[in-house]
Design an enzyme around this catalytic site. Structure first.
Site, PDB file in Angstrom:
ATOM      1  N   GLN A 105     -33.052   7.609  27.906  1.00  0.00           N
ATOM      2  CA  GLN A 105     -33.380   7.551  29.337  1.00  0.00           C
ATOM      3  C   GLN A 105     -34.269   6.339  29.609  1.00  0.00           C
ATOM      4  O   GLN A 105     -34.560   6.032  30.755  1.00  0.00           O
ATOM      5  CB  GLN A 105     -34.136   8.814  29.746  1.00  0.00           C
ATOM      6  CG  GLN A 105     -33.339  10.100  29.564  1.00  0.00           C
ATOM      7  CD  GLN A 105     -34.222  11.322  29.807  1.00  0.00           C
ATOM      8  OE1 GLN A 105     -34.412  11.757  30.922  1.00  0.00           O
ATOM      9  NE2 GLN A 105     -34.765  11.866  28.729  1.00  0.00           N
ATOM     10  N   ASP A 108     -36.585   0.363  28.798  1.00  0.00           N
ATOM     11  CA  ASP A 108     -37.482  -0.681  28.295  1.00  0.00           C
ATOM     12  C   ASP A 108     -36.888  -1.576  27.211  1.00  0.00           C
ATOM     13  O   ASP A 108     -37.516  -2.568  26.812  1.00  0.00           O
ATOM     14  CB  ASP A 108     -38.800  -0.053  27.802  1.00  0.00           C
ATOM     15  CG  ASP A 108     -38.605   0.998  26.703  1.00  0.00           C
ATOM     16  OD1 ASP A 108     -37.607   0.929  25.956  1.00  0.00           O
ATOM     17  OD2 ASP A 108     -39.477   1.886  26.593  1.00  0.00           O
ATOM     18  N   HIS A 123     -30.276   5.547  32.135  1.00  0.00           N
ATOM     19  CA  HIS A 123     -30.948   5.196  33.388  1.00  0.00           C
ATOM     20  C   HIS A 123     -31.035   3.685  33.592  1.00  0.00           C
ATOM     21  O   HIS A 123     -31.900   3.206  34.315  1.00  0.00           O
ATOM     22  CB  HIS A 123     -32.347   5.847  33.438  1.00  0.00           C
ATOM     23  CG  HIS A 123     -32.291   7.343  33.503  1.00  0.00           C
ATOM     24  ND1 HIS A 123     -33.367   8.159  33.227  1.00  0.00           N
ATOM     25  CD2 HIS A 123     -31.268   8.182  33.828  1.00  0.00           C
ATOM     26  CE1 HIS A 123     -33.007   9.427  33.380  1.00  0.00           C
ATOM     27  NE2 HIS A 123     -31.745   9.468  33.724  1.00  0.00           N
ATOM     28  N   CYS A 155     -24.723 -12.425  48.935  1.00  0.00           N
ATOM     29  CA  CYS A 155     -24.644 -11.757  50.241  1.00  0.00           C
ATOM     30  C   CYS A 155     -25.977 -11.718  50.987  1.00  0.00           C
ATOM     31  O   CYS A 155     -26.030 -11.249  52.126  1.00  0.00           O
ATOM     32  CB  CYS A 155     -24.100 -10.337  50.078  1.00  0.00           C
ATOM     33  SG  CYS A 155     -25.342  -9.142  49.541  1.00  0.00           S
TER      34      CYS A 155
HETATM   35  C1  BJW Z   1     -44.456  12.139  23.623  1.00  0.00           C
HETATM   36  C2  BJW Z   1     -45.428  11.291  23.169  1.00  0.00           C
HETATM   37  C3  BJW Z   1     -45.279  10.841  21.869  1.00  0.00           C
HETATM   38  C4  BJW Z   1     -45.945  11.743  25.167  1.00  0.00           C
HETATM   39  N1  BJW Z   1     -44.235  11.253  21.152  1.00  0.00           N
HETATM   40  N2  BJW Z   1     -43.428  12.531  22.890  1.00  0.00           N
HETATM   41  C5  BJW Z   1     -29.602  19.462  38.640  1.00  0.00           C
HETATM   42  C6  BJW Z   1     -30.614  20.367  38.854  1.00  0.00           C
HETATM   43  C7  BJW Z   1     -31.757  20.000  39.546  1.00  0.00           C
HETATM   44  C8  BJW Z   1     -31.918  18.698  40.040  1.00  0.00           C
HETATM   45  C9  BJW Z   1     -30.920  17.801  39.844  1.00  0.00           C
HETATM   46  C10 BJW Z   1     -29.787  18.185  39.147  1.00  0.00           C
HETATM   47  N3  BJW Z   1     -28.961  17.101  39.076  1.00  0.00           N
HETATM   48  C11 BJW Z   1     -29.582  16.064  39.688  1.00  0.00           C
HETATM   49  C12 BJW Z   1     -30.759  16.454  40.178  1.00  0.00           C
HETATM   50  C13 BJW Z   1     -31.717  15.557  40.920  1.00  0.00           C
HETATM   51  C14 BJW Z   1     -32.494  14.661  39.993  1.00  0.00           C
HETATM   52  C15 BJW Z   1     -33.377  15.522  39.089  1.00  0.00           C
HETATM   53  O1  BJW Z   1     -33.135  15.748  37.939  1.00  0.00           O
HETATM   54  N4  BJW Z   1     -34.501  15.969  39.611  1.00  0.00           N
HETATM   55  C16 BJW Z   1     -35.426  16.786  38.828  1.00  0.00           C
HETATM   56  C17 BJW Z   1     -36.834  16.166  38.911  1.00  0.00           C
HETATM   57  C18 BJW Z   1     -35.338  18.209  39.231  1.00  0.00           C
HETATM   58  N5  BJW Z   1     -31.615  13.811  39.192  1.00  0.00           N
HETATM   59  C19 BJW Z   1     -31.103  12.703  39.701  1.00  0.00           C
HETATM   60  O2  BJW Z   1     -31.300  12.378  40.855  1.00  0.00           O
HETATM   61  C20 BJW Z   1     -30.194  11.867  38.822  1.00  0.00           C
HETATM   62  N6  BJW Z   1     -28.994  11.569  39.525  1.00  0.00           N
HETATM   63  C21 BJW Z   1     -27.991  12.449  39.653  1.00  0.00           C
HETATM   64  O3  BJW Z   1     -27.980  13.498  39.063  1.00  0.00           O
HETATM   65  O4  BJW Z   1     -27.008  12.049  40.525  1.00  0.00           O
HETATM   66  C22 BJW Z   1     -26.111  13.056  41.025  1.00  0.00           C
HETATM   67  C23 BJW Z   1     -26.829  13.826  42.107  1.00  0.00           C
HETATM   68  C24 BJW Z   1     -27.376  13.142  43.167  1.00  0.00           C
HETATM   69  C25 BJW Z   1     -28.080  13.859  44.166  1.00  0.00           C
HETATM   70  C26 BJW Z   1     -28.239  15.241  44.064  1.00  0.00           C
HETATM   71  C27 BJW Z   1     -27.713  15.906  42.957  1.00  0.00           C
HETATM   72  C28 BJW Z   1     -26.981  15.194  41.996  1.00  0.00           C
HETATM   73  C29 BJW Z   1     -30.826  10.510  38.512  1.00  0.00           C
HETATM   74  C30 BJW Z   1     -32.061  10.618  37.713  1.00  0.00           C
HETATM   75  C31 BJW Z   1     -32.667   9.216  37.536  1.00  0.00           C
HETATM   76  C32 BJW Z   1     -34.054   9.244  36.917  1.00  0.00           C
HETATM   77  N7  BJW Z   1     -34.650   7.941  37.041  1.00  0.00           N
HETATM   78  C33 BJW Z   1     -35.941   7.682  36.400  1.00  0.00           C
HETATM   79  C34 BJW Z   1     -36.381   6.233  36.731  1.00  0.00           C
HETATM   80  C35 BJW Z   1     -35.621   5.199  35.897  1.00  0.00           C
HETATM   81  C36 BJW Z   1     -36.086   3.797  36.202  1.00  0.00           C
HETATM   82  C37 BJW Z   1     -37.526   3.552  35.787  1.00  0.00           C
HETATM   83  O5  BJW Z   1     -37.846   3.541  34.579  1.00  0.00           O
HETATM   84  O6  BJW Z   1     -38.342   3.335  36.683  1.00  0.00           O
HETATM   85  O7  BJW Z   1     -35.816   7.863  34.984  1.00  0.00           O
HETATM   86  S1  BJW Z   1     -37.206   8.860  36.868  1.00  0.00           S
HETATM   87  C38 BJW Z   1     -37.928   8.995  35.277  1.00  0.00           C
HETATM   88  O8  BJW Z   1     -37.672  10.304  34.711  1.00  0.00           O
HETATM   89  C39 BJW Z   1     -37.138   8.005  34.385  1.00  0.00           C
HETATM   90  C40 BJW Z   1     -37.076   8.745  33.093  1.00  0.00           C
HETATM   91  O9  BJW Z   1     -36.012   8.221  32.312  1.00  0.00           O
HETATM   92  C41 BJW Z   1     -36.850  10.174  33.536  1.00  0.00           C
HETATM   93  C42 BJW Z   1     -37.231  11.198  32.516  1.00  0.00           C
HETATM   94  O10 BJW Z   1     -38.592  11.116  32.210  1.00  0.00           O
HETATM   95  P1  BJW Z   1     -39.053  11.278  30.678  1.00  0.00           P
HETATM   96  O11 BJW Z   1     -38.478  10.161  29.899  1.00  0.00           O
HETATM   97  O12 BJW Z   1     -38.771  12.643  30.233  1.00  0.00           O
HETATM   98  O13 BJW Z   1     -40.632  10.989  30.812  1.00  0.00           O
HETATM   99  P2  BJW Z   1     -41.830  11.946  31.256  1.00  0.00           P
HETATM  100  O14 BJW Z   1     -42.969  11.055  31.572  1.00  0.00           O
HETATM  101  O15 BJW Z   1     -41.398  12.920  32.285  1.00  0.00           O
HETATM  102  O16 BJW Z   1     -42.176  12.800  29.948  1.00  0.00           O
HETATM  103  C43 BJW Z   1     -42.718  12.183  28.808  1.00  0.00           C
HETATM  104  C44 BJW Z   1     -42.684  13.177  27.677  1.00  0.00           C
HETATM  105  O17 BJW Z   1     -43.102  12.509  26.500  1.00  0.00           O
HETATM  106  C45 BJW Z   1     -43.622  14.380  27.858  1.00  0.00           C
HETATM  107  O18 BJW Z   1     -42.931  15.572  27.531  1.00  0.00           O
HETATM  108  C46 BJW Z   1     -44.745  14.122  26.839  1.00  0.00           C
HETATM  109  O19 BJW Z   1     -45.286  15.310  26.282  1.00  0.00           O
HETATM  110  C47 BJW Z   1     -43.993  13.344  25.805  1.00  0.00           C
HETATM  111  N8  BJW Z   1     -44.802  12.470  24.977  1.00  0.00           N
HETATM  112  N9  BJW Z   1     -46.369  11.103  24.210  1.00  0.00           N
HETATM  113  C48 BJW Z   1     -43.354  12.125  21.730  1.00  0.00           C
HETATM  114  N10 BJW Z   1     -46.213  10.020  21.325  1.00  0.00           N
HETATM  115 ZN    ZN Z   2     -25.320  -9.118  47.239  1.00  0.00          ZN
END
Ligand code: BJW
Ligand code: ZN
Length: 250
Positions: A105, A108, A123, A155
């Site tokens: 996900q 970087d 992502h 564009c």
């Molecule tokens: C350690 C550590 C160490 C610390 N060692 N671990 C179904 C159900 C409900 C909702 C939805 C669904 N389907 C879609 C949705 C909506 C939405 C969603 O999921 N919302 C939820 C919040 C409920 N999803 C979307 O919108 C997705 N699109 C989609 O599904 O399209 C179809 C659709 C559209 C509209 C409606 C429905 C369907 C797209 C999701 C895109 C996410 N984008 C981001 C930004 C990317 C660009 C950027 O970098 O800026 O992606 S948001 C952010 O979250 C980023 C990450 O990749 C992603 C996940 O976060 P991650 O990686 O888990 O990080 P953290 O910070 O949350 O957690 C860190 C973890 O590390 C923690 O657990 C720590 O404990 C741990 N940790 N140190 C190991 N040393």
């Molecule tokens: Zn363009």
């Protein structure tokens, strides 16, 4: 030096025997490189913003320059960090397993920099920039004006990072490959993700339903914790190298 963690022999044996391994990573895997996770408070100028609120199409529509600047600051920060032992352990595992896929996900690029090649970016990538209107990729762009991002040479639309924001579709090929790998694998590792963002958070569930052993690596519990087969409770930069070394001591 502290002792390496103990890995259950049955888990090490299962990883050694696995023919097909899939891995899902999140921001926690880059935490030990000094990259803030989405839940961490960001430093300095950005501390007052919630990262999950900046990563949306609405935020970009409301204030494109703010969102552009946030990604520019993150891109600049990434130039000064390096992959950590978690990234290197995953790259080493890829070389040991006949059928392997890393679905990250993270935007970087640290997995690629540590040598991973069999990977999909769910992502997108912060290194790429595209037009927010016509989607044309931009290889280079002018310095942004004071109040808006640089513009597309085709564009005139605003340029934006080629990442996936909330409510946007994931790149279909990456999502399909990740789902197939999750459904086919013998063992699924899920490391450093809060497992709250879909559809990535469904991948471990697909794997589990298809009969895979699912291993979570995270210092904190997540919504997955109660459902996985094994939990390695600790930092990925410690746990992943220990797991790979226990499975492949030779
Ligand atoms: C350690 C550590 C160490 C610390 N060692 N671990 C179904 C159900 C409900 C909702 C939805 C669904 N389907 C879609 C949705 C909506 C939405 C969603 O999921 N919302 C939820 C919040 C409920 N999803 C979307 O919108 C997705 N699109 C989609 O599904 O399209 C179809 C659709 C559209 C509209 C409606 C429905 C369907 C797209 C999701 C895109 C996410 N984008 C981001 C930004 C990317 C660009 C950027 O970098 O800026 O992606 S948001 C952010 O979250 C980023 C990450 O990749 C992603 C996940 O976060 P991650 O990686 O888990 O990080 P953290 O910070 O949350 O957690 C860190 C973890 O590390 C923690 O657990 C720590 O404990 C741990 N940790 N140190 C190991 N040393
Ligand atoms: Zn363009």
């Amino acid at each position: 030096m502290s002792q390496p963690p103990t890995i259950a022999p049955s888990l090490a044996a299962a990883l050694r025997a696995a023919r097909r391994v899939a891995v899902l990573t999140g921001a926690g895997v880059s935490a030990e490189s000094g990259v803030p996770t989405f839940r961490d408070a960001h430093a300095g100028l950005w501390a007052k913003y919630d990262p999950r609120e900046l990563a949306t199409p609405e935020a970009f529509e409301r204030n494109p320059k703010l969102v552009w600047d946030w990604y520019a600051a993150r891109r600049a920060m990434l130039a000064d960090v390096a992959p950590n032992p978690a990234h290197f352990a995953i790259a080493a595992l890829e070389r040991r397993v006949p059928e392997f896929l890393l679905a990250t996900q993270n935007v970087d690029g640290l997995h690629q920099r540590s040598g991973s090649t069999k990977l999909v970016e769910l992502h997108g990538s912060i290194a790429r920039v595209k037009c927010s209107r016509c989607a044309a990729p931009a290889a280079r762009w002018d310095a942004p004006a004071a109040d808006e991002p640089p513009r597309c040479s085709a564009c005139g639309g605003f340029l934006r990072p080629d990442v996936v924001w909330f409510y946007e579709l994931l790149p279909a090929a990456a999502q399909d490959a990740a789902e197939k790998a999750a459904r086919r694998c013998d063992l699924f590792l899920v490391a450093g993700t809060s497992a709250e963002v879909y559809p990535a958070a469904e991948l471990p569930e697909h794997a589990q339903r298809a009969g895979a052993r699912v291993v979570e690596i995270n210092p904190q519990p997540t919504p997955l914790t109660g459902r996985v087969t094994d939990v390695l409770r600790g930092p990925a930069g410690v746990m992943l190298p220990a797991l790979v070394a226990a499975a492949f001591p030779d």
